[in-house]
Design a protein around this motif. Structure first.
Motif, PDB file in Angstrom:
ATOM      1  N   LYS A   2       0.780  -1.266   0.055  1.00  0.00           N
ATOM      2  CA  LYS A   2      -0.114   0.120  -0.058  1.00  0.00           C
ATOM      3  C   LYS A   2       0.935   1.259   0.032  1.00  0.00           C
ATOM      4  O   LYS A   2       1.895   1.291   0.535  1.00  0.00           O
ATOM      5  N   ASN A   3       0.364   2.309  -0.841  1.00  0.00           N
ATOM      6  CA  ASN A   3       1.195   3.474  -0.497  1.00  0.00           C
ATOM      7  C   ASN A   3       0.411   4.455   0.195  1.00  0.00           C
ATOM      8  O   ASN A   3      -0.572   4.668   0.135  1.00  0.00           O
ATOM      9  N   TYR A   4       1.232   5.077   1.093  1.00  0.00           N
ATOM     10  CA  TYR A   4       0.698   5.965   2.034  1.00  0.00           C
ATOM     11  C   TYR A   4       1.269   7.083   1.641  1.00  0.00           C
ATOM     12  O   TYR A   4       2.436   7.444   1.541  1.00  0.00           O
ATOM     13  N   PRO A   5       0.064   8.310   1.393  1.00  0.00           N
ATOM     14  CA  PRO A   5       0.695   9.706   1.050  1.00  0.00           C
ATOM     15  C   PRO A   5       1.875  10.177   1.892  1.00  0.00           C
ATOM     16  O   PRO A   5       2.736  10.771   1.324  1.00  0.00           O
ATOM     17  N   MET A   6       1.817   9.818   3.176  1.00  0.00           N
ATOM     18  CA  MET A   6       2.705  10.755   4.093  1.00  0.00           C
ATOM     19  C   MET A   6       4.168  10.234   3.794  1.00  0.00           C
ATOM     20  O   MET A   6       5.151  10.904   3.784  1.00  0.00           O
ATOM     21  N   MET A   7       4.290   8.858   3.351  1.00  0.00           N
ATOM     22  CA  MET A   7       5.293   8.091   3.364  1.00  0.00           C
ATOM     23  C   MET A   7       5.947   8.739   1.700  1.00  0.00           C
ATOM     24  O   MET A   7       7.118   8.793   1.748  1.00  0.00           O
ATOM     25  N   ASN A   8       5.123   8.797   0.863  1.00  0.00           N
ATOM     26  CA  ASN A   8       5.349   9.176  -0.436  1.00  0.00           C
ATOM     27  C   ASN A   8       5.939  11.012  -0.462  1.00  0.00           C
ATOM     28  O   ASN A   8       6.974  11.125  -0.988  1.00  0.00           O
ATOM     29  N   VAL A   9       5.398  11.737   0.422  1.00  0.00           N
ATOM     30  CA  VAL A   9       6.048  12.673   0.513  1.00  0.00           C
ATOM     31  C   VAL A   9       7.107  13.186   1.364  1.00  0.00           C
ATOM     32  O   VAL A   9       7.932  13.977   0.895  1.00  0.00           O
ATOM     33  N   ARG A  11       9.450  11.166   0.980  1.00  0.00           N
ATOM     34  CA  ARG A  11      10.804  10.731   0.129  1.00  0.00           C
ATOM     35  C   ARG A  11      11.408  12.026  -0.713  1.00  0.00           C
ATOM     36  O   ARG A  11      12.398  12.041  -0.988  1.00  0.00           O
ATOM     37  N   TYR A  12      10.483  13.274  -0.683  1.00  0.00           N
ATOM     38  CA  TYR A  12      10.806  14.373  -1.417  1.00  0.00           C
ATOM     39  C   TYR A  12      11.382  15.246  -0.408  1.00  0.00           C
ATOM     40  O   TYR A  12      11.892  16.586  -1.095  1.00  0.00           O
ATOM     41  N   ILE A  13      11.442  15.090   0.846  1.00  0.00           N
ATOM     42  CA  ILE A  13      11.959  16.179   1.589  1.00  0.00           C
ATOM     43  C   ILE A  13      13.570  16.299   1.452  1.00  0.00           C
ATOM     44  O   ILE A  13      14.149  15.233   1.659  1.00  0.00           O
ATOM     45  N   LEU A  15      16.209  19.133   2.904  1.00  0.00           N
ATOM     46  CA  LEU A  15      16.577  20.333   3.768  1.00  0.00           C
ATOM     47  C   LEU A  15      18.189  20.545   3.640  1.00  0.00           C
ATOM     48  O   LEU A  15      18.727  19.847   4.309  1.00  0.00           O
ATOM     49  N   ALA A  16      18.429  21.607   3.038  1.00  0.00           N
ATOM     50  CA  ALA A  16      20.138  22.003   2.796  1.00  0.00           C
ATOM     51  C   ALA A  16      20.954  20.874   2.421  1.00  0.00           C
ATOM     52  O   ALA A  16      21.970  20.692   2.647  1.00  0.00           O
ATOM     53  N   ASP A  17      20.335  20.038   1.455  1.00  0.00           N
ATOM     54  CA  ASP A  17      21.133  18.602   1.034  1.00  0.00           C
ATOM     55  C   ASP A  17      21.684  17.944   2.197  1.00  0.00           C
ATOM     56  O   ASP A  17      22.736  17.159   2.050  1.00  0.00           O
ATOM     57  N   PHE A  18      21.158  17.865   3.491  1.00  0.00           N
ATOM     58  CA  PHE A  18      21.892  17.275   4.615  1.00  0.00           C
ATOM     59  C   PHE A  18      20.487  16.495   4.916  1.00  0.00           C
ATOM     60  O   PHE A  18      20.830  15.281   5.259  1.00  0.00           O
ATOM     61  N   PHE A  19      19.886  16.978   5.396  1.00  0.00           N
ATOM     62  CA  PHE A  19      18.387  16.136   5.867  1.00  0.00           C
ATOM     63  C   PHE A  19      17.631  15.696   4.563  1.00  0.00           C
ATOM     64  O   PHE A  19      16.583  16.479   4.021  1.00  0.00           O
ATOM     65  N   GLU A  20      17.826  14.291   4.234  1.00  0.00           N
ATOM     66  CA  GLU A  20      17.189  13.967   3.282  1.00  0.00           C
ATOM     67  C   GLU A  20      16.658  12.369   3.495  1.00  0.00           C
ATOM     68  O   GLU A  20      17.118  11.609   4.591  1.00  0.00           O
ATOM     69  N   HIS A  21      15.663  11.702   2.819  1.00  0.00           N
ATOM     70  CA  HIS A  21      15.204  10.503   3.304  1.00  0.00           C
ATOM     71  C   HIS A  21      14.575  10.207   4.613  1.00  0.00           C
ATOM     72  O   HIS A  21      15.182   9.415   5.474  1.00  0.00           O
ATOM     73  N   LEU A  22      13.751  11.046   5.063  1.00  0.00           N
ATOM     74  CA  LEU A  22      13.074  11.161   6.360  1.00  0.00           C
ATOM     75  C   LEU A  22      12.139   9.898   6.559  1.00  0.00           C
ATOM     76  O   LEU A  22      11.408  10.150   7.690  1.00  0.00           O
ATOM     77  N   GLU A  23      12.025   8.905   5.706  1.00  0.00           N
ATOM     78  CA  GLU A  23      10.896   8.048   6.075  1.00  0.00           C
ATOM     79  C   GLU A  23      11.078   7.322   7.168  1.00  0.00           C
ATOM     80  O   GLU A  23      10.020   7.188   7.911  1.00  0.00           O
ATOM     81  N   SER A  24      12.290   6.722   7.858  1.00  0.00           N
ATOM     82  CA  SER A  24      12.541   6.240   9.052  1.00  0.00           C
ATOM     83  C   SER A  24      11.985   7.129  10.142  1.00  0.00           C
ATOM     84  O   SER A  24      11.455   6.489  11.097  1.00  0.00           O
ATOM     85  N   ALA A  25      12.256   8.397   9.993  1.00  0.00           N
ATOM     86  CA  ALA A  25      11.806   9.363  11.296  1.00  0.00           C
ATOM     87  C   ALA A  25      10.363   9.234  11.211  1.00  0.00           C
ATOM     88  O   ALA A  25       9.650   9.370  12.302  1.00  0.00           O
ATOM     89  N   ILE A  26       9.618   9.462  10.097  1.00  0.00           N
ATOM     90  CA  ILE A  26       8.371   9.654  10.163  1.00  0.00           C
ATOM     91  C   ILE A  26       7.639   8.292  10.462  1.00  0.00           C
ATOM     92  O   ILE A  26       6.625   8.540  11.158  1.00  0.00           O
TER      93      ILE A  26
END
Length: 125
Positions: A2-9, A11-13, A15-26
């Motif tokens: 299943k695709n959850y919209p929050m998880m898809n969003v 993936r695109y976060i 911030l300053a090319d440092f904070f990326e791929h925040l799926e695990s935190a979410i």
């Protein structure tokens, strides 16, 4: 699958090319939130049942309620298709009733009863 919209969003976060791929935190926040919610409702169910049965302690009803919660969880939605069907057909009405109308009604009743108690207290003084 299943695709959850929050998880898809998430993936695109970037911030300053440092904070990326925040799926695990979410996902961690989501799991902790679900755990807290289930724990609070479980405690409230155990405590309410113990008070309803006039028991002095809530601990004797913890195991039976836990078994019932697990059994009803499996029994209520046997497949993911049933969950999807519920989400589309019934949840909009059920959610509005259970998450908005009933809590507002209880709030209004509590406010009215508090005002009545305050008036009764000020009249008797």
């Amino acid at each position: 699958t299943k695709n959850y919209p929050m998880m898809n969003v998430s993936r695109y976060i970037s911030l300053a090319d440092f904070f990326e791929h925040l799926e695990s935190a979410i996902m961690a926040v989501w799991i902790v939130g679900a755990f807290v919610k289930i724990s609070v409702f479980y405690y409230a169910a155990a405590l309410g049942t113990a008070q309803w049965l006039n028991l002095s302690d809530y601990r004797p009803v913890v195991w039976p309620i836990g078994i019932l919660v697990v059994e009803f969880g499996f029994w209520s939605y046997p497949s993911s298709m049933d969950v999807s069907r519920y989400d589309v057909i019934a949840f909009p009405f059920h959610g509005i009733l259970m998450q908005t109308i009933i809590p507002l009604l209880l709030l209004v009743i509590a406010m009215i009863s508090k005002r009545k108690r305050q008036r009764k207290g000020s009249n008797s003084s």
